[in-house]
Write an enzyme that holds these catalytic residues in place. Structure first.
Site, PDB file in Angstrom:
ATOM      1  N   LYS A   1       1.276  10.341  14.556  1.00 54.74           N
ATOM      2  CA  LYS A   1       2.696  10.195  14.863  1.00 54.74           C
ATOM      3  C   LYS A   1       3.134  11.195  15.928  1.00 54.74           C
ATOM      4  CE  LYS A   1       4.478   8.262  10.554  1.00 54.74           C
ATOM      5  NZ  LYS A   1       5.003   7.069  11.242  1.00 54.74           N
TER       6      LYS A   1
ATOM      7  N   LYS B   1       0.843  -1.186   0.000  1.00 58.41           N
ATOM      8  CA  LYS B   1       0.000   0.000   0.000  1.00 58.41           C
ATOM      9  C   LYS B   1       0.882   1.241   0.000  1.00 58.41           C
ATOM     10  CE  LYS B   1       0.355   1.495   4.509  1.00 58.41           C
ATOM     11  NZ  LYS B   1       0.615   2.837   4.979  1.00 58.41           N
TER      12      LYS B   1
ATOM     13  N   HIS C   1      -5.106   0.351   6.609  1.00 58.13           N
ATOM     14  CA  HIS C   1      -5.120  -0.560   7.755  1.00 58.13           C
ATOM     15  C   HIS C   1      -6.387  -0.462   8.605  1.00 58.13           C
ATOM     16  CE1 HIS C   1      -1.119  -1.335   6.542  1.00 58.13           C
ATOM     17  NE2 HIS C   1      -0.550  -0.306   7.117  1.00 58.13           N
TER      18      HIS C   1
ATOM     19  N   LYS D   1      -2.400 -12.884   9.729  1.00 56.52           N
ATOM     20  CA  LYS D   1      -3.315 -14.000   9.971  1.00 56.52           C
ATOM     21  C   LYS D   1      -3.731 -14.105  11.429  1.00 56.52           C
ATOM     22  CE  LYS D   1      -2.884 -17.637   7.526  1.00 56.52           C
ATOM     23  NZ  LYS D   1      -2.437 -18.890   6.880  1.00 56.52           N
TER      24      LYS D   1
ATOM     25  N   GLU E   1       1.373   6.392  17.403  1.00 59.53           N
ATOM     26  CA  GLU E   1       2.781   6.029  17.456  1.00 59.53           C
ATOM     27  C   GLU E   1       3.584   7.132  18.140  1.00 59.53           C
ATOM     28  OE1 GLU E   1       4.294   3.966  13.712  1.00 59.53           O
ATOM     29  OE2 GLU E   1       2.743   5.286  12.925  1.00 59.53           O
TER      30      GLU E   1
ATOM     31  N   ASP F   1      -2.064   7.129   4.941  1.00 58.12           N
ATOM     32  CA  ASP F   1      -1.056   6.159   5.331  1.00 58.12           C
ATOM     33  C   ASP F   1      -1.628   5.030   6.178  1.00 58.12           C
ATOM     34  OD1 ASP F   1       1.661   5.195   5.586  1.00 58.12           O
ATOM     35  OD2 ASP F   1       1.590   5.912   7.649  1.00 58.12           O
TER      36      ASP F   1
ATOM     37  N   HIS G   1       0.134  -5.775   5.888  1.00 60.33           N
ATOM     38  CA  HIS G   1       0.792  -6.548   6.941  1.00 60.33           C
ATOM     39  C   HIS G   1       0.104  -6.362   8.281  1.00 60.33           C
ATOM     40  CE1 HIS G   1       2.598  -2.594   7.703  1.00 60.33           C
ATOM     41  NE2 HIS G   1       2.714  -3.018   8.929  1.00 60.33           N
TER      42      HIS G   1
END
Length: 483
Positions: free
Chosen positions: A334, A144, A236, A178, A212, A231, A174
């Site tokens: 951030k 992405k 996500h 899973k 973050e 982003d 990512h």
């Protein structure tokens, strides 16, 4: 879901082999996967810039793979040594007509082509490839952001599906590894206590937060053109929202699961009073854990005319019978004073609290932490000493921890030919459709760009900037990409 025991791919070709993503995340994830003994016949090839060569590539692979031998099985250790010894590197321009196609013809197939490149370069490389240059069985793996908007995502989808079938396209998220996916699905659908509570009848609101303490970290070339909304939230967090709100699929097969993800995202939108339903902010100079952080606008490579946000928050509504009326708050940023990576489900109060109870009647909350995956249930119970006074307790559990790194999980899906955890083309387009009106409103100045000091919890006026419990924080797990 089909349990792919045997890898389908014979050669993993990494484009951008000399880059940061490959060195920090792809190779360590691949090394752990090979060390597990699950990919016994894999070959590895790299493509990158001319200032890197075969010896440098072999040194990079050898160093990373050697570090993985300590936890490897006997077969895995042999496989690590074999792959490292046999890997090759080629310096070529993947956007030049015929170059990538010629390399694909030389490699043992089926080949998985991992585009560890800037999105614009990946897109141009795919547009340069001709269908006849792509051998049958080839898989294409893209990072992405997938396109820069709904139109470009549709155009890229058309290009990709002209080269390979949709099931051979892996749009990597990512963050949706899973373990995380199945922890959420198992929690929701395998527990009688929780399954009926996930609806507008019982849920007051849901928050999905990824804060973050990392600042720009020399990534202005990418981040200043993206910002927090593109982003993290566009990719996500909307995917996590879908997992938390989809109806139960018939099976965990890729079509059933991805159909339901697409269905709930098609019902999602941001209310059109964007000044009320969205917020954006940018960090100023401050201190994070004794580390001085400069003003974002003063960081090298930043163009202040873009007005890039480093903290974004939106409210999403889902227009279906299950979730109508429930606000979903998605936030990411951030340079904040606390790492917070969780989904918080706040339930509605009980219909009647008997008179006579004292203390604070707080909402029941379920917190699902990401990296490490945790579960915390906050309840009111009778406090110690006085049976009429309510007190707060927290029931906590550690959820399943995978043996692979996040990129190892991604690569296992690619190598085994299982697209379940990849983002399907229509879903990638829907995520842009949800956010494009917000981006347009922000570009038009309809929502002010606020400020917060680096190391704070965000603008003081934001409700989500209030302190979160320690259970919601933690160190980034090994292999997690610090976006």
């Amino acid at each position: 879901m089909t349990d792919h025991q045997t890898p389908r791919v014979k050669t993993l070709l990494i484009l951008g082999a000399s880059g940061d993503l490959t060195g920090r995340l792809l190779l360590p994830g691949l090394a752990r996967l090979i060390a597990s003994g699950r990919v016994p016949d894999l070959a590895l090839a790299g493509v990158g810039s001319p200032d890197f060569d075969d010896a440098a590539w072999r040194g990079r692979v050898g160093e990373v793979f050697a570090a993985a031998t300590g936890t490897a099985s006997e077969d895995g250790a042999r496989d690590l040594e074999r792959v490292a010894a046999g890997t090759t590197y080629r310096a070529l321009d993947v956007t030049a007509p015929g170059e990538l196609g010629a390399l694909l013809a030389e490699l043992e197939g089926p080949v998985a082509v991992y585009f560890a490149l800037p999105p614009a370069v990946s897109q141009k490389a795919c547009e340069t490839l001709r269908p006849e240059e792509v051998p049958a069985g080839t898989s294409l793996v893209l990072e992405k952001p997938f396109g820069s908007g709904a139109d470009s995502a549709r155009a890229l989808n058309r290009t990709l599906t002209s080269l390979v079938p949709e099931e051979s396209i892996h749009r990597v998220d990512h963050f949706r590894g899973k373990a995380t996916v199945f922890n959420i699905l198992g929690l929701r659908f395998a527990n009688r206590l929780l399954e009926p509570l996930f609806s507008n009848e019982h849920v007051a609101k849901m928050e999905i937060v990824y804060d973050e303490d990392l600042a720009l970290e020399n990534r202005a070339g990418y981040y200043d053109r993206a910002g927090a909304l593109r982003d993290m939230i566009q990719s996500h967090l909307l995917q996590i929202l879908a997992l938390l709100t989809l109806n139960a699929p018939a099976t965990l097969g890729e079509r059933d699961l991805r159909d339901h993800i697409g269905s709930v995202l098609r019902a999602a939108s941001v209310p059109e009073d964007f000044a009320a339903s969205t917020r954006r902010a940018r960090y100023t100079a401050g201190t994070i854990r004794d580390r001085a952080v400069p003003d974002y606008a003063a960081e090298a490579g930043v163009d202040t005319d873009r007005g890039t946000e480093t903290l974004a928050e939106i409210e999403v509504r889902i227009n279906n019978a299950r979730w109508s009326g429930v606000p979903f708050i998605l936030r990411s940023g951030k340079a904040l004073g606390r790492r917070r990576k969780e989904a918080v489900v706040t339930f509605k109060p009980v219909a009647h609290l008997p008179g006579g109870f004292r203390g604070c009647d707080s909402p029941t909350r379920l917190r699902i932490g990401f990296g490490p995956d945790t579960l915390d249930l906050e309840l009111d119970v009778n406090g110690p000493g006085d049976m009429f006074t309510l007190d707060r307790i927290d029931l906590s559990a550690q959820l399943n921890t995978p043996d692979l790194l996040p990129y190892g999980e991604v690569l296992w899906g690619v190598l085994s030919g299982d697209p379940t955890l990849s983002v399907r083309g229509d879903t990638a387009e829907e995520c842009w459709r949800i956010l494009e009106p917000v981006l347009a409103a922000w570009a038009a100045g309809e929502v002010p760009l606020e400020e917060y000091p680096a190391g704070s919890l965000g603008p003081a006026s934001w409700a989500t900037s209030r302190s979160a419990p320690a259970a919601a924080t933690g160190e980034l797990p090994e292999g997690t990409h610090p976006r």
